[in-house]
Scaffold this motif. Structure first.
Motif, PDB file in Angstrom:
ATOM      1  N   GLU A  31       0.879  -1.156  -0.143  1.00 43.32           N
ATOM      2  CA  GLU A  31      -0.065  -0.064  -0.001  1.00 43.32           C
ATOM      3  C   GLU A  31       0.947   1.176   0.128  1.00 43.32           C
ATOM      4  OE1 GLU A  31      -2.869  -0.527   3.387  1.00 43.32           O
ATOM      5  OE2 GLU A  31      -4.201  -1.054   1.784  1.00 43.32           O
ATOM      6  N   GLY A  32       2.166   1.298   0.836  1.00 43.98           N
ATOM      7  CA  GLY A  32       2.928   2.458   0.856  1.00 43.98           C
ATOM      8  C   GLY A  32       3.319   2.631  -0.544  1.00 43.98           C
ATOM      9  N   ILE A  33       3.745   1.621  -1.143  1.00 43.96           N
ATOM     10  CA  ILE A  33       4.673   1.664  -2.440  1.00 43.96           C
ATOM     11  C   ILE A  33       3.357   2.114  -3.394  1.00 43.96           C
ATOM     12  CG2 ILE A  33       5.644   0.552  -4.527  1.00 43.96           C
ATOM     13  CD1 ILE A  33       6.744  -1.414  -2.369  1.00 43.96           C
ATOM     14  N   ALA A  34       2.236   1.744  -3.402  1.00 41.40           N
ATOM     15  CA  ALA A  34       1.273   2.288  -4.272  1.00 41.40           C
ATOM     16  C   ALA A  34       1.119   3.756  -4.051  1.00 41.40           C
ATOM     17  CB  ALA A  34       0.131   1.524  -4.191  1.00 41.40           C
ATOM     18  N   ALA A  35       1.047   4.337  -2.802  1.00 44.71           N
ATOM     19  CA  ALA A  35       0.668   5.605  -2.471  1.00 44.71           C
ATOM     20  C   ALA A  35       1.817   6.642  -2.734  1.00 44.71           C
ATOM     21  CB  ALA A  35       0.416   5.760  -1.016  1.00 44.71           C
ATOM     22  N   THR A  36       3.235   6.012  -2.454  1.00 41.81           N
ATOM     23  CA  THR A  36       4.288   7.107  -2.568  1.00 41.81           C
ATOM     24  C   THR A  36       5.050   6.815  -4.067  1.00 41.81           C
ATOM     25  OG1 THR A  36       5.946   5.343  -1.696  1.00 41.81           O
ATOM     26  CG2 THR A  36       4.683   6.840  -0.110  1.00 41.81           C
ATOM     27  N   GLY A  37       5.097   5.844  -4.550  1.00 37.07           N
ATOM     28  CA  GLY A  37       5.754   5.248  -5.738  1.00 37.07           C
ATOM     29  C   GLY A  37       7.074   5.055  -5.629  1.00 37.07           C
ATOM     30  N   ALA A  65       3.834 -16.048  -8.856  1.00 37.82           N
ATOM     31  CA  ALA A  65       4.233 -16.496 -10.156  1.00 37.82           C
ATOM     32  C   ALA A  65       4.743 -15.365 -10.884  1.00 37.82           C
ATOM     33  CB  ALA A  65       3.019 -17.037 -10.836  1.00 37.82           C
ATOM     34  N   ALA A  66       4.474 -14.104 -10.747  1.00 38.37           N
ATOM     35  CA  ALA A  66       4.960 -12.873 -11.510  1.00 38.37           C
ATOM     36  C   ALA A  66       5.120 -11.979 -10.161  1.00 38.37           C
ATOM     37  CB  ALA A  66       3.837 -12.462 -12.332  1.00 38.37           C
ATOM     38  N   PRO A  67       5.971 -11.007 -10.608  1.00 40.44           N
ATOM     39  CA  PRO A  67       6.355  -9.902  -9.319  1.00 40.44           C
ATOM     40  C   PRO A  67       5.379  -9.126  -9.013  1.00 40.44           C
ATOM     41  CG  PRO A  67       8.204  -9.897 -11.114  1.00 40.44           C
ATOM     42  CD  PRO A  67       6.830 -10.709 -11.748  1.00 40.44           C
ATOM     43  N   LEU A  68       5.170  -8.529  -7.890  1.00 40.71           N
ATOM     44  CA  LEU A  68       4.175  -7.756  -7.249  1.00 40.71           C
ATOM     45  C   LEU A  68       4.718  -6.304  -7.350  1.00 40.71           C
ATOM     46  CD1 LEU A  68       3.105  -9.576  -4.130  1.00 40.71           C
ATOM     47  CD2 LEU A  68       2.513 -10.112  -6.541  1.00 40.71           C
ATOM     48  N   VAL A  69       5.823  -5.952  -7.556  1.00 46.24           N
ATOM     49  CA  VAL A  69       6.436  -4.597  -7.540  1.00 46.24           C
ATOM     50  C   VAL A  69       7.498  -4.601  -8.994  1.00 46.24           C
ATOM     51  CG1 VAL A  69       7.691  -2.737  -6.287  1.00 46.24           C
ATOM     52  CG2 VAL A  69       6.108  -4.315  -5.094  1.00 46.24           C
ATOM     53  N   ARG A  82       6.169   0.694  -8.520  1.00 49.21           N
ATOM     54  CA  ARG A  82       4.741   0.763  -8.551  1.00 49.21           C
ATOM     55  C   ARG A  82       4.251  -0.857  -8.583  1.00 49.21           C
ATOM     56  NH1 ARG A  82       2.131  -1.383 -12.782  1.00 49.21           N
ATOM     57  NH2 ARG A  82       3.405  -2.282 -14.637  1.00 49.21           N
ATOM     58  N   LEU A  83       3.241  -0.934  -8.194  1.00 44.66           N
ATOM     59  CA  LEU A  83       2.806  -2.322  -8.074  1.00 44.66           C
ATOM     60  C   LEU A  83       2.257  -2.823  -9.607  1.00 44.66           C
ATOM     61  CD1 LEU A  83       0.073  -2.182  -5.124  1.00 44.66           C
ATOM     62  CD2 LEU A  83       2.486  -2.648  -4.983  1.00 44.66           C
ATOM     63  N   THR A  84       2.529  -4.049  -9.745  1.00 45.59           N
ATOM     64  CA  THR A  84       2.251  -4.731 -10.948  1.00 45.59           C
ATOM     65  C   THR A  84       0.436  -4.965 -10.868  1.00 45.59           C
ATOM     66  OG1 THR A  84       2.700  -6.944 -10.209  1.00 45.59           O
ATOM     67  CG2 THR A  84       4.407  -5.596 -11.376  1.00 45.59           C
ATOM     68  N   GLU A  85      -0.220  -5.435 -11.971  1.00 46.13           N
ATOM     69  CA  GLU A  85      -1.407  -6.008 -11.886  1.00 46.13           C
ATOM     70  C   GLU A  85      -1.542  -7.051 -10.712  1.00 46.13           C
ATOM     71  OE1 GLU A  85      -3.773  -7.130 -15.198  1.00 46.13           O
ATOM     72  OE2 GLU A  85      -2.772  -5.320 -16.551  1.00 46.13           O
ATOM     73  N   GLY A  86      -0.601  -7.716 -10.740  1.00 48.73           N
ATOM     74  CA  GLY A  86      -0.311  -8.927  -9.800  1.00 48.73           C
ATOM     75  C   GLY A  86      -0.166  -8.553  -8.387  1.00 48.73           C
ATOM     76  N   GLY A  87       0.422  -7.478  -8.134  1.00 46.65           N
ATOM     77  CA  GLY A  87       0.455  -6.786  -6.675  1.00 46.65           C
ATOM     78  C   GLY A  87      -0.871  -6.186  -6.305  1.00 46.65           C
ATOM     79  N   GLU A  88      -1.379  -5.352  -7.375  1.00 48.36           N
ATOM     80  CA  GLU A  88      -2.698  -4.961  -6.917  1.00 48.36           C
ATOM     81  C   GLU A  88      -3.750  -5.940  -6.564  1.00 48.36           C
ATOM     82  OE1 GLU A  88      -3.805  -2.471 -10.069  1.00 48.36           O
ATOM     83  OE2 GLU A  88      -2.109  -0.985  -9.707  1.00 48.36           O
ATOM     84  N   ALA A  89      -3.839  -7.383  -7.410  1.00 44.45           N
ATOM     85  CA  ALA A  89      -4.546  -8.291  -7.215  1.00 44.45           C
ATOM     86  C   ALA A  89      -4.324  -8.949  -5.819  1.00 44.45           C
ATOM     87  CB  ALA A  89      -4.432  -9.441  -8.379  1.00 44.45           C
TER      88      ALA A  89
END
Length: 122
Positions: A31-37, A65-69, A82-89
């Motif tokens: 969440e912090g990575i998503a918020a701060t970049g 299976a795939a990176p989250l960040v 940033r979060l990848t689609e997998g990270g967001e999921a």
């Protein structure tokens, strides 16, 4: 502080195998990575070192299976993460499980709260 003011909640930790776990700290870091970049800024917000934040990101990226960040190095345009689609999921699914556990256990949480000792000075 009275018993009614004390926070009682659910902290969910998922253990996939002996060395692979995902819990509230990793979710908060995402969440912090998503918020701060930024991995470093997200770690600072949580009071952790840059090295620790990077280690946790590497663990998460290796666990799924795939990176989250995804991250990019600094330079003239600055770096970032940033979060990848997998990270967001993963984050969305984890937070949904937390909410379901909290809702399902609401009656028991209230019962436990009623049994708590009064805080000194209340």
């Amino acid at each position: 502080m009275s018993k009614d003011d004390q926070t009682v909640g659910v902290r969910l930790r998922l253990v996939f195998e002996p060395d692979a776990a995902f819990g509230p700290g990793k979710a908060d870091l995402l969440e912090g990575i998503a918020a701060t970049g930024s991995i470093a800024a997200a770690g600072r917000r949580m009071g952790m070192s840059y090295k620790r934040a990077w280690m946790l990101v590497e663990q998460m990226n290796a666990m799924f299976a795939a990176p989250l960040v995804e991250s990019s190095r600094g330079g003239a345009s600055g770096g970032g993460a940033r979060l990848t689609e997998g990270g967001e999921a993963v984050l969305d699914l984890y937070r949904a499980m937390e909410a379901k556990a909290r809702d399902a256990g609401a009656q028991e949480i209230a019962g436990l709260r009623a049994l708590l000792r009064e805080a000194p000075g209340s």
